[in-house]
Every structure is written in structure tokens, then in C-alpha cells.
Design a protein around this motif. Structure first.
Motif, PDB file in Angstrom:
ATOM      1  N   HIS A 131       0.835  -1.206   0.000  1.00  0.00           N
ATOM      2  CA  HIS A 131       0.000   0.000   0.000  1.00  0.00           C
ATOM      3  C   HIS A 131       0.870   1.256   0.000  1.00  0.00           C
ATOM      4  N   MET A 132       0.516   2.203  -0.867  1.00  0.00           N
ATOM      5  CA  MET A 132       1.244   3.467  -0.917  1.00  0.00           C
ATOM      6  C   MET A 132       0.826   4.366   0.239  1.00  0.00           C
ATOM      7  N   GLU A 133       1.810   4.943   0.898  1.00  0.00           N
ATOM      8  CA  GLU A 133       1.535   5.870   1.989  1.00  0.00           C
ATOM      9  C   GLU A 133       1.246   7.264   1.435  1.00  0.00           C
ATOM     10  N   PRO A 134       0.549   8.112   2.199  1.00  0.00           N
ATOM     11  CA  PRO A 134       0.249   9.472   1.721  1.00  0.00           C
ATOM     12  C   PRO A 134       1.503  10.219   1.306  1.00  0.00           C
ATOM     13  N   GLY A 135       1.458  10.822   0.116  1.00  0.00           N
ATOM     14  CA  GLY A 135       2.577  11.593  -0.391  1.00  0.00           C
ATOM     15  C   GLY A 135       3.692  10.766  -0.997  1.00  0.00           C
ATOM     16  N   GLU A 136       3.528   9.458  -1.035  1.00  0.00           N
ATOM     17  CA  GLU A 136       4.559   8.571  -1.546  1.00  0.00           C
ATOM     18  C   GLU A 136       4.321   8.286  -3.023  1.00  0.00           C
ATOM     19  N   SER A 137       5.385   8.300  -3.822  1.00  0.00           N
ATOM     20  CA  SER A 137       5.278   7.959  -5.237  1.00  0.00           C
ATOM     21  C   SER A 137       5.314   6.443  -5.386  1.00  0.00           C
ATOM     22  N   PRO A 138       4.848   5.912  -6.538  1.00  0.00           N
ATOM     23  CA  PRO A 138       4.919   4.461  -6.748  1.00  0.00           C
ATOM     24  C   PRO A 138       6.339   3.916  -6.608  1.00  0.00           C
ATOM     25  N   THR A 139       7.326   4.638  -7.148  1.00  0.00           N
ATOM     26  CA  THR A 139       8.704   4.166  -7.070  1.00  0.00           C
ATOM     27  C   THR A 139       9.195   4.153  -5.622  1.00  0.00           C
ATOM     28  N   GLU A 140       8.889   5.196  -4.878  1.00  0.00           N
ATOM     29  CA  GLU A 140       9.283   5.241  -3.468  1.00  0.00           C
ATOM     30  C   GLU A 140       8.643   4.103  -2.686  1.00  0.00           C
ATOM     31  N   CYS A 141       7.381   3.848  -2.959  1.00  0.00           N
ATOM     32  CA  CYS A 141       6.669   2.765  -2.274  1.00  0.00           C
ATOM     33  C   CYS A 141       7.284   1.411  -2.612  1.00  0.00           C
ATOM     34  N   ALA A 142       7.529   1.179  -3.907  1.00  0.00           N
ATOM     35  CA  ALA A 142       8.095  -0.104  -4.338  1.00  0.00           C
ATOM     36  C   ALA A 142       9.467  -0.335  -3.709  1.00  0.00           C
ATOM     37  N   PHE A 143      10.286   0.713  -3.658  1.00  0.00           N
ATOM     38  CA  PHE A 143      11.614   0.589  -3.051  1.00  0.00           C
ATOM     39  C   PHE A 143      11.490   0.316  -1.543  1.00  0.00           C
ATOM     40  N   ARG A 144      10.599   1.033  -0.884  1.00  0.00           N
ATOM     41  CA  ARG A 144      10.438   0.850   0.575  1.00  0.00           C
ATOM     42  C   ARG A 144       9.974  -0.575   0.885  1.00  0.00           C
ATOM     43  N   GLU A 145       8.984  -1.041   0.136  1.00  0.00           N
ATOM     44  CA  GLU A 145       8.459  -2.381   0.388  1.00  0.00           C
ATOM     45  C   GLU A 145       9.509  -3.455   0.100  1.00  0.00           C
ATOM     46  N   THR A 146      10.344  -3.225  -0.912  1.00  0.00           N
ATOM     47  CA  THR A 146      11.398  -4.182  -1.227  1.00  0.00           C
ATOM     48  C   THR A 146      12.409  -4.263  -0.081  1.00  0.00           C
ATOM     49  N   TRP A 147      12.690  -3.131   0.524  1.00  0.00           N
ATOM     50  CA  TRP A 147      13.580  -3.123   1.687  1.00  0.00           C
ATOM     51  C   TRP A 147      12.948  -3.850   2.868  1.00  0.00           C
ATOM     52  N   GLU A 148      11.658  -3.565   3.129  1.00  0.00           N
ATOM     53  CA  GLU A 148      10.983  -4.168   4.270  1.00  0.00           C
ATOM     54  C   GLU A 148      10.799  -5.675   4.100  1.00  0.00           C
ATOM     55  N   GLU A 149      10.540  -6.125   2.863  1.00  0.00           N
ATOM     56  CA  GLU A 149      10.244  -7.537   2.637  1.00  0.00           C
ATOM     57  C   GLU A 149      11.489  -8.368   2.340  1.00  0.00           C
ATOM     58  N   LEU A 150      12.440  -7.808   1.603  1.00  0.00           N
ATOM     59  CA  LEU A 150      13.601  -8.583   1.152  1.00  0.00           C
ATOM     60  C   LEU A 150      14.934  -8.079   1.705  1.00  0.00           C
ATOM     61  N   GLY A 151      14.926  -6.937   2.368  1.00  0.00           N
ATOM     62  CA  GLY A 151      16.169  -6.411   2.903  1.00  0.00           C
ATOM     63  C   GLY A 151      17.100  -5.888   1.835  1.00  0.00           C
ATOM     64  N   ILE A 152      16.548  -5.517   0.680  1.00  0.00           N
ATOM     65  CA  ILE A 152      17.348  -4.938  -0.403  1.00  0.00           C
ATOM     66  C   ILE A 152      17.200  -3.419  -0.341  1.00  0.00           C
TER      67      ILE A 152
END
Length: 212
Positions: free
Chosen positions: A61-82
Motif C-alpha cells: 500500500h502506498m503511503e500518503p505523499g509517496e510515489s509508486p517508485t518510493e513505495c516499491a523501493f520501501r516495500e522491497t527493503w521491508e520484505e527482502l532487505g534490499i
């Protein structure tokens, strides 16, 4: 209300898809592995409430004010540690609208090979990860299952009010569900739809509307 007031109200308006309730983003991770471009997938943990055990891309889920790219990068860090520093964005892919009102924003990116080797997936969210050659999705046709979307209109609908006392011929639709299997993994649903649309020949089906 005046024309000027309408102009003021809509000045700077950025069009969205009508009816969108929530925005999500996923990363479509490409990795150079042993001389070949591979697609990185994860399998959702069996303990998750939603879609346990399914193959997917990292995202959420995208957070308020977050772009799709920022969200995808954040989730990748949280889920895969990349970390984002190991990811190079390539392109925003075509968005996917889902009937329940969600809009999915896929982001294609290159992930450094070393980051994949040393990634630390979250046990709470990820059961396992695996790679599939990108050419597999260009070469192999998926099994495609189609089911109808049929309007269910209550008998109390005011047909007479809209000038159709005998009823109205509502239009339905259909949903295509592509399914690939690769070495014991089943890749289907929204993940497969993103792959099928973007990894096939970008010819007639991908030409802009009005350019056909």
C-alpha cells in the motif's frame, strides 16, 4: 457558480482513475544472474492473512505523499532487505485497475546481483524467493482462464425513472487470469497479468489509444 470559479477549483488538477479507493505499488525486479536476465519473485508467508503462499512481487500500500517508485523501493527493503541504493529504476509500467477499486502501479527496476545474494527476507512476510529467466515469459504462453463480470442489479432499480420501464441491457465484462508454472512454482493472477502485458511483444496491443 461562474466559469471562473470552475477554473479556480480545477486549476492544477491531476486526473486520476475515477473510483480508485487505494493505491498500491510493486517492484518488478530484474537481476543479471549467470549471464542472463532473471525476474525475482517472492512467495508470501503462510501465516499472512491475505493471499498466503502466493507468488508475488515485493510491494504494498502506498503511503500518503509517496510515489509508486518510493513505495516499491520501501516495500522491497521491508520484505527482502534490499536497500534502495541497490535498485536502479528502469520504467513505470502500465497501471492495473482492479474491480474492487484498487489501482496497482508496477515499477520495473534492476537490482544489483550482490544485493540479491545477500538479501535478508522478512520471515513474517516472505516464505521463500526464486528467480525465473525473463525470456521464459516471452517464450512460453501461459494458460489463460477467463471468467465473466456480470452486473447484478436489484429489482428495485428505478427503470421507469430513466426511461426503460421494461428493463435495461446492462453490459458486463470479463477478467483474464494468466497462469504460468515454473519448477514447481505457480505464477498467476495480478502478478502474471503484469508479466503478460509487459513482457510480450510491445506491438499492437501496447500502441497508445488513438494511434491504432
Amino acid at each position: 457558480m461562474t466559469i471562473s470559479e470552475f477554473e479556480q477549483e480545477f486549476m492544477g488538477h491531476v486526473p486520476e482513475i475515477m473510483g480508485t479507493k487505494a493505491h498500491y505499488a510493486v517492484l518488478v525486479p530484474l537481476v543479471e544472474w549467470r549471464g542472463e536476465v532473471q525476474v525475482l519473485f517472492e512467495v508470501r508467508a503462510d501465516t499472512l492473512e491475505r493471499q498466503p503462499g502466493e507468488v508475488c512481487f515485493p510491494g504494498g500500500h502506498m503511503e500518503p505523499g509517496e510515489s509508486p517508485t518510493e513505495c516499491a523501493f520501501r516495500e522491497t527493503w521491508e520484505e527482502l532487505g534490499i536497500p534502495a541504493s541497490a535498485i536502479r529504476p528502469i520504467a513505470r509500467l502500465d497501471d492495473v485497475y482492479m474491480p474492487r477499486g484498487d489501482l496497482m502501479h508496477p515499477v520495473m527496476a534492476q537490482v544489483e546481483t550482490g544485493a540479491v545474494v545477500h538479501m535478508t527476507a522478512s520471515a513474517d512476510e516472505v516464505k521463500e524467493t526464486f528467480l525465473v529467466p525473463a525470456d521464459f515469459f516471452r517464450r512460453e504462453e501461459p494458460l489463460v482462464y477467463t471468467y465473466p463480470l456480470e452486473p447484478k442489479v436489484g429489482q428495485d432499480f428505478p427503470y421507469a425513472l430513466i426511461g426503460f420501464p421494461q428493463g435495461y441491457r446492462w453490459r458486463g465484462g470479463k477478467v483474464e487470469v494468466p497462469i504460468w508454472t515454473y519448477k514447481g512454482h505457480v505464477i498467476w493472477g495480478l502478478t502474471a497479468r503484469i508479466l503478460r502485458w509487459n513482457f510480450k511483444d510491445r506491438g499492437e496491443a501496447h500502441r497508445p489509444y488513438g494511434a491504432r
